[in-house]
Write a protein that holds these residues in place. Structure first.
Motif, PDB file in Angstrom:
ATOM      1  N   ALA A 172      -2.315  -5.984  -8.971  1.00 20.80           N
ATOM      2  CA  ALA A 172      -1.445  -6.890  -8.217  1.00 20.80           C
ATOM      3  C   ALA A 172      -0.422  -6.122  -7.374  1.00 20.80           C
ATOM      4  O   ALA A 172      -0.034  -6.575  -6.293  1.00 20.80           O
ATOM      5  CB  ALA A 172      -0.736  -7.841  -9.172  1.00 20.80           C
ATOM      6  N   ALA A 173       0.015  -4.964  -7.869  1.00 19.91           N
ATOM      7  CA  ALA A 173       1.009  -4.165  -7.149  1.00 19.91           C
ATOM      8  C   ALA A 173       0.404  -3.398  -5.980  1.00 19.91           C
ATOM      9  O   ALA A 173       1.115  -3.050  -5.023  1.00 19.91           O
ATOM     10  CB  ALA A 173       1.685  -3.189  -8.115  1.00 19.91           C
ATOM     11  N   LEU A 174      -0.878  -3.104  -6.035  1.00 12.56           N
ATOM     12  CA  LEU A 174      -1.520  -2.236  -5.041  1.00 12.56           C
ATOM     13  C   LEU A 174      -1.321  -2.642  -3.578  1.00 12.56           C
ATOM     14  O   LEU A 174      -1.035  -1.776  -2.752  1.00 12.56           O
ATOM     15  CB  LEU A 174      -3.017  -2.107  -5.334  1.00 12.56           C
ATOM     16  CG  LEU A 174      -3.406  -0.998  -6.289  1.00 12.56           C
ATOM     17  CD1 LEU A 174      -4.915  -1.021  -6.522  1.00 12.56           C
ATOM     18  CD2 LEU A 174      -2.958   0.370  -5.804  1.00 12.56           C
ATOM     19  N   PRO A 175      -1.469  -3.898  -3.205  1.00  7.00           N
ATOM     20  CA  PRO A 175      -1.352  -4.225  -1.779  1.00  7.00           C
ATOM     21  C   PRO A 175      -0.046  -3.755  -1.147  1.00  7.00           C
ATOM     22  O   PRO A 175      -0.024  -3.373   0.021  1.00  7.00           O
ATOM     23  CB  PRO A 175      -1.478  -5.749  -1.744  1.00  7.00           C
ATOM     24  CG  PRO A 175      -2.302  -6.063  -2.953  1.00  7.00           C
ATOM     25  CD  PRO A 175      -1.858  -5.076  -3.998  1.00  7.00           C
ATOM     26  N   ASP A 176       1.043  -3.746  -1.911  1.00  4.88           N
ATOM     27  CA  ASP A 176       2.334  -3.316  -1.374  1.00  4.88           C
ATOM     28  C   ASP A 176       2.511  -1.803  -1.406  1.00  4.88           C
ATOM     29  O   ASP A 176       3.464  -1.280  -0.836  1.00  4.88           O
ATOM     30  CB  ASP A 176       3.476  -3.970  -2.162  1.00  4.88           C
ATOM     31  CG  ASP A 176       3.513  -5.475  -1.969  1.00  4.88           C
ATOM     32  OD1 ASP A 176       3.089  -5.956  -0.896  1.00  4.88           O
ATOM     33  OD2 ASP A 176       3.967  -6.174  -2.893  1.00  4.88           O
ATOM     34  N   LEU A 177       1.614  -1.092  -2.079  1.00  6.88           N
ATOM     35  CA  LEU A 177       1.734   0.350  -2.247  1.00  6.88           C
ATOM     36  C   LEU A 177       0.783   1.146  -1.356  1.00  6.88           C
ATOM     37  O   LEU A 177       1.055   2.302  -1.031  1.00  6.88           O
ATOM     38  CB  LEU A 177       1.450   0.730  -3.707  1.00  6.88           C
ATOM     39  CG  LEU A 177       2.314   0.057  -4.779  1.00  6.88           C
ATOM     40  CD1 LEU A 177       1.792   0.404  -6.166  1.00  6.88           C
ATOM     41  CD2 LEU A 177       3.762   0.460  -4.622  1.00  6.88           C
ATOM     42  N   LEU A 178      -0.323   0.537  -0.974  1.00  2.00           N
ATOM     43  CA  LEU A 178      -1.388   1.259  -0.290  1.00  2.00           C
ATOM     44  C   LEU A 178      -1.065   1.593   1.166  1.00  2.00           C
ATOM     45  O   LEU A 178      -0.488   0.793   1.888  1.00  2.00           O
ATOM     46  CB  LEU A 178      -2.681   0.453  -0.332  1.00  2.00           C
ATOM     47  CG  LEU A 178      -3.369   0.359  -1.682  1.00  2.00           C
ATOM     48  CD1 LEU A 178      -4.541  -0.608  -1.615  1.00  2.00           C
ATOM     49  CD2 LEU A 178      -3.833   1.736  -2.147  1.00  2.00           C
TER      50      LEU A 178
END
Length: 101
Positions: free
Chosen positions: A76-82
């Motif tokens: 869930a956190a990935l989209p904001d980190l990638l």
């Protein structure tokens, strides 16, 4: 055995947050039944790339991993980190032998 190699390019400003998520993911994943080994590292050529090396006893262990709270939180956190598209390669392995160096 199932082996995964996952590569995640991370936004430089989000690297600390991504590393925090990765640390939790690695710690909790290594406690799972059917997990042989679960590791994360930063790439030596590009410190904003996270690489995961995952070994599961079988497909059922891998599937169970994808249903855990810690995996779903990371996902869930990935989209904001990638900073780009992640790449994941799955290997279905019949045998593995540790080599002496």
């Amino acid at each position: 055995m199932i082996v995964l190699h996952a590569v995640f390019p991370i936004e430089p400003d989000s690297l600390d947050e991504a590393l925090d998520h990765a640390e939790t993911l690695v710690e909790r994943s290594n406690e799972e039944e059917g997990m042989i080994d679960y590791r994360a590292a930063t790439d030596v050529e590009d410190g904003t790339v996270l690489r995961f090396f995952e070994q599961y006893e079988d497909a059922a262990a891998f599937e169970a991993h994808t249903q855990t709270d810690h995996f779903r939180a990371f996902e869930a956190a990935l989209p904001d980190l990638l900073a780009g598209e992640p790449r994941v390669t799955r290997f279905d392995v019949d045998s593995a032998t540790e080599l002496e160096l």
